[in-house]
Design an enzyme around this catalytic site. Structure first.
Site, PDB file in Angstrom:
ATOM      1  N   GLY A 135      15.024-165.428  43.689  1.00 29.79           N
ATOM      2  CA  GLY A 135      14.161-166.461  44.271  1.00 29.79           C
ATOM      3  C   GLY A 135      14.071-167.769  43.497  1.00 29.79           C
ATOM      4  O   GLY A 135      13.128-168.542  43.701  1.00 29.79           O
ATOM      5  N   SER A 136      15.049-168.087  42.656  1.00 27.56           N
ATOM      6  CA  SER A 136      14.915-169.336  41.890  1.00 27.56           C
ATOM      7  C   SER A 136      15.083-170.561  42.794  1.00 27.56           C
ATOM      8  O   SER A 136      14.415-171.579  42.572  1.00 27.56           O
ATOM      9  CB  SER A 136      15.896-169.377  40.710  1.00 27.56           C
ATOM     10  OG  SER A 136      17.209-169.600  41.146  1.00 27.56           O
ATOM     11  N   ARG A 147      21.341-153.400  62.302  1.00 25.15           N
ATOM     12  CA  ARG A 147      21.336-154.866  62.168  1.00 25.15           C
ATOM     13  C   ARG A 147      20.581-155.498  63.322  1.00 25.15           C
ATOM     14  O   ARG A 147      19.783-156.407  63.147  1.00 25.15           O
ATOM     15  CB  ARG A 147      22.782-155.366  62.128  1.00 25.15           C
ATOM     16  CG  ARG A 147      22.904-156.891  62.142  1.00 25.15           C
ATOM     17  CD  ARG A 147      24.337-157.335  62.006  1.00 25.15           C
ATOM     18  NE  ARG A 147      24.881-156.885  60.743  1.00 25.15           N
ATOM     19  CZ  ARG A 147      24.764-157.569  59.591  1.00 25.15           C
ATOM     20  NH1 ARG A 147      24.129-158.712  59.576  1.00 25.15           N
ATOM     21  NH2 ARG A 147      25.271-157.090  58.492  1.00 25.15           N
ATOM     22  N   LEU A 166      24.326-163.314  59.202  1.00 29.14           N
ATOM     23  CA  LEU A 166      23.512-163.316  60.414  1.00 29.14           C
ATOM     24  C   LEU A 166      24.426-163.233  61.630  1.00 29.14           C
ATOM     25  O   LEU A 166      25.490-163.853  61.662  1.00 29.14           O
ATOM     26  CB  LEU A 166      22.669-164.596  60.455  1.00 29.14           C
ATOM     27  CG  LEU A 166      21.655-164.699  59.306  1.00 29.14           C
ATOM     28  CD1 LEU A 166      21.101-166.112  59.200  1.00 29.14           C
ATOM     29  CD2 LEU A 166      20.533-163.682  59.475  1.00 29.14           C
ATOM     30  N   ASN A 217      21.888-173.027  54.597  1.00 24.56           N
ATOM     31  CA  ASN A 217      22.181-172.104  53.488  1.00 24.56           C
ATOM     32  C   ASN A 217      22.618-172.902  52.282  1.00 24.56           C
ATOM     33  O   ASN A 217      23.214-173.968  52.420  1.00 24.56           O
ATOM     34  CB  ASN A 217      23.304-171.135  53.898  1.00 24.56           C
ATOM     35  CG  ASN A 217      23.619-170.132  52.803  1.00 24.56           C
ATOM     36  OD1 ASN A 217      22.709-169.591  52.155  1.00 24.56           O
ATOM     37  ND2 ASN A 217      24.889-169.877  52.555  1.00 24.56           N
ATOM     38  N   HIS A 231      25.045-172.417  48.924  1.00 24.39           N
ATOM     39  CA  HIS A 231      26.136-171.528  48.505  1.00 24.39           C
ATOM     40  C   HIS A 231      26.714-172.052  47.183  1.00 24.39           C
ATOM     41  O   HIS A 231      26.938-173.262  47.039  1.00 24.39           O
ATOM     42  CB  HIS A 231      27.217-171.523  49.592  1.00 24.39           C
ATOM     43  CG  HIS A 231      28.383-170.656  49.254  1.00 24.39           C
ATOM     44  ND1 HIS A 231      28.362-169.282  49.420  1.00 24.39           N
ATOM     45  CD2 HIS A 231      29.600-170.949  48.735  1.00 24.39           C
ATOM     46  CE1 HIS A 231      29.523-168.781  49.023  1.00 24.39           C
ATOM     47  NE2 HIS A 231      30.283-169.767  48.600  1.00 24.39           N
ATOM     48  N   ASP A 291      26.600-171.234  60.739  1.00 26.10           N
ATOM     49  CA  ASP A 291      27.166-170.989  62.070  1.00 26.10           C
ATOM     50  C   ASP A 291      27.541-169.508  62.175  1.00 26.10           C
ATOM     51  O   ASP A 291      27.110-168.695  61.340  1.00 26.10           O
ATOM     52  CB  ASP A 291      28.336-171.943  62.366  1.00 26.10           C
ATOM     53  CG  ASP A 291      29.553-171.665  61.498  1.00 26.10           C
ATOM     54  OD1 ASP A 291      29.527-170.675  60.713  1.00 26.10           O
ATOM     55  OD2 ASP A 291      30.531-172.416  61.594  1.00 26.10           O
ATOM     56  N   GLU A 292      28.371-169.173  63.136  1.00 24.52           N
ATOM     57  CA  GLU A 292      28.657-167.759  63.381  1.00 24.52           C
ATOM     58  C   GLU A 292      29.600-167.164  62.337  1.00 24.52           C
ATOM     59  O   GLU A 292      29.778-165.954  62.272  1.00 24.52           O
ATOM     60  CB  GLU A 292      29.254-167.568  64.776  1.00 24.52           C
ATOM     61  CG  GLU A 292      28.249-167.726  65.914  1.00 24.52           C
ATOM     62  CD  GLU A 292      28.026-169.178  66.328  1.00 24.52           C
ATOM     63  OE1 GLU A 292      28.519-170.093  65.625  1.00 24.52           O
ATOM     64  OE2 GLU A 292      27.329-169.387  67.349  1.00 24.52           O
ATOM     65  N   GLY A 293      30.222-167.996  61.524  1.00 23.49           N
ATOM     66  CA  GLY A 293      31.160-167.498  60.521  1.00 23.49           C
ATOM     67  C   GLY A 293      30.499-167.282  59.169  1.00 23.49           C
ATOM     68  O   GLY A 293      29.277-167.394  59.019  1.00 23.49           O
TER      69      GLY A 293
HETATM   70  C1  GAR Z   1      22.235-168.647  44.357  1.00 23.84           C
HETATM   71  O1  GAR Z   1      23.265-168.997  43.460  1.00 23.84           O
HETATM   72  C2  GAR Z   1      22.681-168.911  45.780  1.00 23.84           C
HETATM   73  O2  GAR Z   1      23.469-170.044  45.941  1.00 23.84           O
HETATM   74  C3  GAR Z   1      23.481-167.670  46.046  1.00 23.84           C
HETATM   75  O3  GAR Z   1      22.766-166.615  45.451  1.00 23.84           O
HETATM   76  C4  GAR Z   1      22.020-167.133  44.361  1.00 23.84           C
HETATM   77  C5  GAR Z   1      20.573-166.771  44.598  1.00 23.84           C
HETATM   78  O4  GAR Z   1      19.794-167.121  43.491  1.00 23.84           O
HETATM   79  N1  GAR Z   1      23.656-167.458  47.442  1.00 23.84           N
HETATM   80  C6  GAR Z   1      24.745-166.922  47.957  1.00 23.84           C
HETATM   81  O5  GAR Z   1      25.682-166.555  47.291  1.00 23.84           O
HETATM   82  C7  GAR Z   1      24.715-166.809  49.467  1.00 23.84           C
HETATM   83  N2  GAR Z   1      25.979-166.414  49.958  1.00 23.84           N
HETATM   84  P1  GAR Z   1      18.235-167.242  43.626  1.00 23.84           P
HETATM   85  O6  GAR Z   1      17.736-165.960  44.319  1.00 23.84           O
HETATM   86  O7  GAR Z   1      17.741-167.341  42.223  1.00 23.84           O
HETATM   87  O8  GAR Z   1      17.930-168.465  44.447  1.00 23.84           O
END
Ligand code: GAR
Length: 204
Positions: free
Chosen positions: A15-16, A67, A95, A109, A111, A143-145
């Site tokens: 959750g950062s 799901r 999703l 999102n 990433h 999106d869907e991908g």
């Molecule tokens: C973050 O680096 C985020 O970008 C990544 O997970 C970590 C979560 O950290 N997300 C993905 O890889 C999504 N595909 P957090 O829980 O401390 O925010």
């Protein structure tokens, strides 16, 4: 009518990024309200932090149900809170197309790579193993991908010779925390349009 500036934050773990968004809102850098934090995993650090900061927090376990059932519950919860945006922040589930189509251009999102390079999981290791000299982070529409939606904002992070997946992930995370709030503000402000795959600021 006042504009809807509510966001829902979906998390799976630490959750950062969620905390960085809360900090941005509480310090006035992001003009939004957190309607709800939803975690698909029980007892994670992120949901405990959200609760301890007084935010409406919901655990919707994804294990043990299909799901489709899980997403139906999630959709009902989200519709009840009526957020303008659904912000994935370390939400580690794909999703379904049905879910994505329920909230068109409303799901964002973050990433930890420079998309379209290195979608999916373990992306810092992917970038190191590939020999890339730069990585970074990307905020994009969902999106869907898998990590394939239109890109809203990115920050470049150099890859150093001595980097491990962990040191690279840590440096990218610092940039994620700066990037996400600004990207959300940009989308909430509605002065943008999508042309082809390009998310562009509209000229006033
Ligand atoms: C973050 O680096 C985020 O970008 C990544 O997970 C970590 C979560 O950290 N997300 C993905 O890889 C999504 N595909 P957090 O829980 O401390 O925010």
């Amino acid at each position: 009518m006042t504009q809807n500036r509510k966001i829902a934050i979906l998390i799976s773990g630490r959750g950062s990024n969620m905390l960085a968004l809360m900090d941005a809102i509480e310090s006035g850098r992001l003009d939004a309200q957190v309607a709800v934090v939803i975690s698909n995993r029980p007892e994670n650090q992120g949901i405990e932090l959200a609760k301890s900061r007084g935010y409406t927090s919901v655990i919707m376990p994804s294990q043990g149900i299909s799901r489709q059932q899980h997403e139906q519950l999630l959709i009902a919860e989200l519709k009840w809170h009526n957020p303008a945006l659904i912000c994935l922040a370390g939400y580690m589930r794909l999703l379904s197309p049905e879910f994505v189509q329920t909230f068109p251009q409303q799901i964002l999102n973050i990433h930890p790579s420079l998309l379209p390079a290195f979608p999916g999981l373990d992306v810092q290791k992917q970038a190191l193993d590939y020999g890339a000299k730069y990585s970074g982070c990307t905020v994009h529409f969902v999106d869907e991908g898998c990590d394939s939606g239109a890109i809203i904002a990115q920050t470049v992070v150099p890859i150093l010779d001595q980097d491990t997946a962990k040191t690279l992930a840590d440096r990218i995370l610092v940039e994620e925390h700066k990037l996400y709030a600004g990207a959300i503000q940009f989308i909430l402000n509605k002065n943008w349009e999508i042309i082809g795959r390009r998310v562009l600021a509209t000229k006033n």
